[in-house]
Scaffold this motif. Sequence first.
Motif, PDB file in Angstrom:
ATOM      1  N   THR A  66       0.839  -1.194   0.000  1.00 47.77           N
ATOM      2  CA  THR A  66       0.000   0.000   0.000  1.00 47.77           C
ATOM      3  C   THR A  66       0.878   1.249   0.000  1.00 47.77           C
ATOM      4  O   THR A  66       0.626   2.198  -0.742  1.00 47.77           O
ATOM      5  CB  THR A  66      -0.947  -0.002   1.219  1.00 47.77           C
ATOM      6  OG1 THR A  66      -1.740  -1.187   1.173  1.00 47.77           O
ATOM      7  CG2 THR A  66      -1.847   1.215   1.229  1.00 47.77           C
ATOM      8  N   TRP A  67       1.910   1.244   0.827  1.00 51.48           N
ATOM      9  CA  TRP A  67       2.840   2.373   0.878  1.00 51.48           C
ATOM     10  C   TRP A  67       3.491   2.590  -0.486  1.00 51.48           C
ATOM     11  O   TRP A  67       3.609   3.711  -0.963  1.00 51.48           O
ATOM     12  CB  TRP A  67       3.880   2.153   1.964  1.00 51.48           C
ATOM     13  CG  TRP A  67       4.982   3.173   1.959  1.00 51.48           C
ATOM     14  CD1 TRP A  67       6.297   2.966   1.708  1.00 51.48           C
ATOM     15  CD2 TRP A  67       4.854   4.582   2.212  1.00 51.48           C
ATOM     16  NE1 TRP A  67       6.998   4.139   1.780  1.00 51.48           N
ATOM     17  CE2 TRP A  67       6.130   5.159   2.095  1.00 51.48           C
ATOM     18  CE3 TRP A  67       3.789   5.405   2.525  1.00 51.48           C
ATOM     19  CZ2 TRP A  67       6.379   6.512   2.273  1.00 51.48           C
ATOM     20  CZ3 TRP A  67       4.033   6.767   2.700  1.00 51.48           C
ATOM     21  CH2 TRP A  67       5.306   7.296   2.578  1.00 51.48           C
ATOM     22  N   ASP A  68       3.920   1.511  -1.140  1.00 52.89           N
ATOM     23  CA  ASP A  68       4.517   1.619  -2.468  1.00 52.89           C
ATOM     24  C   ASP A  68       3.549   2.224  -3.482  1.00 52.89           C
ATOM     25  O   ASP A  68       3.971   2.922  -4.403  1.00 52.89           O
ATOM     26  CB  ASP A  68       4.998   0.250  -2.963  1.00 52.89           C
ATOM     27  CG  ASP A  68       6.284  -0.192  -2.278  1.00 52.89           C
ATOM     28  OD1 ASP A  68       7.011   0.686  -1.757  1.00 52.89           O
ATOM     29  OD2 ASP A  68       6.564  -1.410  -2.277  1.00 52.89           O
ATOM     30  N   GLN A  69       2.256   1.966  -3.319  1.00 51.79           N
ATOM     31  CA  GLN A  69       1.254   2.505  -4.237  1.00 51.79           C
ATOM     32  C   GLN A  69       0.998   3.999  -3.982  1.00 51.79           C
ATOM     33  O   GLN A  69       0.704   4.744  -4.904  1.00 51.79           O
ATOM     34  CB  GLN A  69      -0.074   1.746  -4.095  1.00 51.79           C
ATOM     35  CG  GLN A  69      -0.002   0.293  -4.475  1.00 51.79           C
ATOM     36  CD  GLN A  69       0.384   0.106  -5.932  1.00 51.79           C
ATOM     37  OE1 GLN A  69      -0.149   0.765  -6.810  1.00 51.79           O
ATOM     38  NE2 GLN A  69       1.312  -0.792  -6.172  1.00 51.79           N
ATOM     39  N   LEU A  70       1.148   4.430  -2.721  1.00 53.92           N
ATOM     40  CA  LEU A  70       0.831   5.812  -2.357  1.00 53.92           C
ATOM     41  C   LEU A  70       1.979   6.792  -2.600  1.00 53.92           C
ATOM     42  O   LEU A  70       1.749   7.950  -2.925  1.00 53.92           O
ATOM     43  CB  LEU A  70       0.434   5.887  -0.880  1.00 53.92           C
ATOM     44  CG  LEU A  70      -0.857   5.186  -0.495  1.00 53.92           C
ATOM     45  CD1 LEU A  70      -1.036   5.229   1.012  1.00 53.92           C
ATOM     46  CD2 LEU A  70      -2.036   5.840  -1.196  1.00 53.92           C
ATOM     47  N   ARG A  71       3.179   6.355  -2.403  1.00 57.05           N
ATOM     48  CA  ARG A  71       4.305   7.284  -2.446  1.00 57.05           C
ATOM     49  C   ARG A  71       4.869   7.447  -3.848  1.00 57.05           C
ATOM     50  O   ARG A  71       4.706   6.599  -4.714  1.00 57.05           O
ATOM     51  CB  ARG A  71       5.418   6.840  -1.499  1.00 57.05           C
ATOM     52  CG  ARG A  71       6.154   5.614  -1.971  1.00 57.05           C
ATOM     53  CD  ARG A  71       7.225   5.251  -0.982  1.00 57.05           C
ATOM     54  NE  ARG A  71       7.848   3.998  -1.371  1.00 57.05           N
ATOM     55  CZ  ARG A  71       9.100   3.726  -1.184  1.00 57.05           C
ATOM     56  NH1 ARG A  71       9.873   4.621  -0.605  1.00 57.05           N
ATOM     57  NH2 ARG A  71       9.609   2.577  -1.550  1.00 57.05           N
ATOM     58  N   PHE A  72       5.579   8.549  -4.008  1.00 60.08           N
ATOM     59  CA  PHE A  72       6.274   8.825  -5.253  1.00 60.08           C
ATOM     60  C   PHE A  72       7.730   8.424  -5.042  1.00 60.08           C
ATOM     61  O   PHE A  72       8.412   8.992  -4.202  1.00 60.08           O
ATOM     62  CB  PHE A  72       6.164  10.316  -5.599  1.00 60.08           C
ATOM     63  CG  PHE A  72       6.947  10.709  -6.806  1.00 60.08           C
ATOM     64  CD1 PHE A  72       6.516  10.352  -8.071  1.00 60.08           C
ATOM     65  CD2 PHE A  72       8.123  11.426  -6.676  1.00 60.08           C
ATOM     66  CE1 PHE A  72       7.251  10.719  -9.193  1.00 60.08           C
ATOM     67  CE2 PHE A  72       8.859  11.785  -7.784  1.00 60.08           C
ATOM     68  CZ  PHE A  72       8.419  11.436  -9.049  1.00 60.08           C
ATOM     69  N   LYS A  73       8.206   7.436  -5.753  1.00 62.67           N
ATOM     70  CA  LYS A  73       9.583   6.952  -5.597  1.00 62.67           C
ATOM     71  C   LYS A  73      10.538   7.783  -6.426  1.00 62.67           C
ATOM     72  O   LYS A  73      10.308   8.010  -7.598  1.00 62.67           O
ATOM     73  CB  LYS A  73       9.684   5.495  -6.041  1.00 62.67           C
ATOM     74  CG  LYS A  73       9.490   4.504  -4.969  1.00 62.67           C
ATOM     75  CD  LYS A  73       9.881   3.131  -5.466  1.00 62.67           C
ATOM     76  CE  LYS A  73       9.906   2.162  -4.314  1.00 62.67           C
ATOM     77  NZ  LYS A  73      10.228   0.828  -4.743  1.00 62.67           N
ATOM     78  N   ARG A  74      11.585   8.192  -5.791  1.00 59.67           N
ATOM     79  CA  ARG A  74      12.658   8.906  -6.479  1.00 59.67           C
ATOM     80  C   ARG A  74      13.880   8.011  -6.511  1.00 59.67           C
ATOM     81  O   ARG A  74      13.987   7.071  -5.730  1.00 59.67           O
ATOM     82  CB  ARG A  74      12.986  10.202  -5.745  1.00 59.67           C
ATOM     83  CG  ARG A  74      11.861  11.186  -5.777  1.00 59.67           C
ATOM     84  CD  ARG A  74      12.269  12.482  -5.163  1.00 59.67           C
ATOM     85  NE  ARG A  74      11.155  13.422  -5.246  1.00 59.67           N
ATOM     86  CZ  ARG A  74      11.046  14.482  -4.513  1.00 59.67           C
ATOM     87  NH1 ARG A  74      11.971  14.773  -3.633  1.00 59.67           N
ATOM     88  NH2 ARG A  74      10.021  15.284  -4.651  1.00 59.67           N
ATOM     89  N   LYS A 113      17.514   6.781  -5.693  1.00 58.41           N
ATOM     90  CA  LYS A 113      18.304   6.875  -4.470  1.00 58.41           C
ATOM     91  C   LYS A 113      19.541   7.731  -4.726  1.00 58.41           C
ATOM     92  O   LYS A 113      20.250   7.529  -5.709  1.00 58.41           O
ATOM     93  CB  LYS A 113      18.711   5.472  -4.023  1.00 58.41           C
ATOM     94  CG  LYS A 113      19.229   5.413  -2.630  1.00 58.41           C
ATOM     95  CD  LYS A 113      19.372   3.983  -2.175  1.00 58.41           C
ATOM     96  CE  LYS A 113      19.733   3.936  -0.720  1.00 58.41           C
ATOM     97  NZ  LYS A 113      19.770   2.578  -0.228  1.00 58.41           N
TER      98      LYS A 113
END
Length: 166
Positions: free
Chosen positions: A18-26, A28
Amino acid sequence: MWKHGDDDYRPTFSAARTWDQLRFKRTKVEWSRMVWFAQGVPRYFFITWLAVRNRLSTEDRMRDWGIMQGCELCGERDETRDHLFFACPYSYTIWEPLARQLVGRNINLDWHWTVNRLQQMGGKSLDYIFAKMMFQTIVYHIWRERNARRRQQNWTSIDQLRRRID
């Protein structure tokens, strides 16, 4: 049904998915392991993070607000992050003898060289952990001393600050 990924629905809930679906990954950043690590001190993390991102309120950044002041530690006319850590004679005098023990004899006063050198050390060795801790501790205490002088509080001599850092 719970969404676990693109077109991937399952009957079980996963907080991580769920966290992976909500956040915007940048992507590293290279310096992340040098700033964030388990053995560090949170207030040192924060100041180091600001320093690495060049977000400390040094004179070159405050100039945009109409505030003009030089380096409180040595009197240099133009205070920048790169000057404060470790081109300033005050901070270099503190940094050099402590860093030489962990980083090596060829200490450079350039900020970018120092950050790159710490990143190159890498790994999980005790020397690398101590080098990161020492770097963050020195950055934090130099920043505190600079701010204390700016607020006209008691000044700390180089020897006193070295003892405090040690």
